[in-house]
Scaffold this active site. Sequence first.
Site, PDB file in Angstrom:
ATOM      1  N   HIS A   1      30.982  23.411  39.235  1.00 25.82           N
ATOM      2  CA  HIS A   1      31.609  22.687  38.616  1.00 25.82           C
ATOM      3  C   HIS A   1      33.169  21.985  39.126  1.00 25.82           C
ATOM      4  CE1 HIS A   1      32.460  22.327  33.791  1.00 25.82           C
ATOM      5  NE2 HIS A   1      32.596  20.996  34.432  1.00 25.82           N
TER       6      HIS A   1
ATOM      7  N   TYR B   1      31.767  25.387  29.365  1.00 26.68           N
ATOM      8  CA  TYR B   1      31.851  24.639  28.141  1.00 26.68           C
ATOM      9  C   TYR B   1      31.858  25.964  26.931  1.00 26.68           C
ATOM     10  CZ  TYR B   1      30.869  20.442  30.603  1.00 26.68           C
ATOM     11  OH  TYR B   1      30.655  19.450  31.249  1.00 26.68           O
TER      12      TYR B   1
END
Length: 272
Positions: A101, A43
Amino acid sequence: MKKVGSIPQVGYGTWNRDGQVAYDGVRCALDVGYRHIDTAEGYNNEEYVGAAISDSGIPRPDIFLTTKVSPESFGPGQIMSHVRTSLDKLRVEKVDLLLLHYPSIKDEYDITDYMAQLADVIDAGLTDQIGVSNFTKRYIDSALDLLGDRPIATNQVEIHPLMQNRPIVEYCRDRGIPMTAYSPLGRGCVNDSAGLKEIAAAHDATAAQVSLAFLMAEGFIIIPSSGNPSRIAENFAAKDIVLTEADISTIRSLDEGRRLVDGPWCPAWDTE
């Protein structure tokens, strides 16, 4: 706050929140009452999330903090150093939960190796718990086999009323793995659902709130994301909405398989 497994059920997600927007969103969420914050290496906002948590004045043990290692970081011997970099950015000695992830993109890296690296991270005390995100059935099987007695705290996947992702949800639940719903509002598409709006009107709520209440009633952890202070508060208030069995049955029937996350970096999703 209610927990699913060991994880606070309502979290604040920071996907697509950059820089000051991430900082302001986390500060607002903590002020509203969230005590579960979700971020990720990918992110590119961990330093802002960490600053917001630090500046909030809330004792670190009172905040459940999740971050994720990007699949590009799964090369041999790489995961530990990437986790340490994330911890430095987040200004913490360890996180509460560390996720992978995605599975390695196109299986570039051997799952036996990167699962061993994940085990090394928890064994080193850099995270209290470990889990996965976007893992399909075959990767879940491998993870369970390779992690031994180290439990998988959650599998974080796309779940919202219009895409309830039942194949992997049921598969993980049968194996005792709690599920976390990302994009729980379908990136806004739930607001256009006539069925959700009708139920919302009966509860003096919004379609978004009803969506979150439904996911919580179904036993999911939720991590809605917003940069709007009123929406951040509205999402948090969804935990107080009590849906009827009829409401829940109706929302279950709204599933149309509307998957939003399906890029070339994704595994082949389970369809049955």
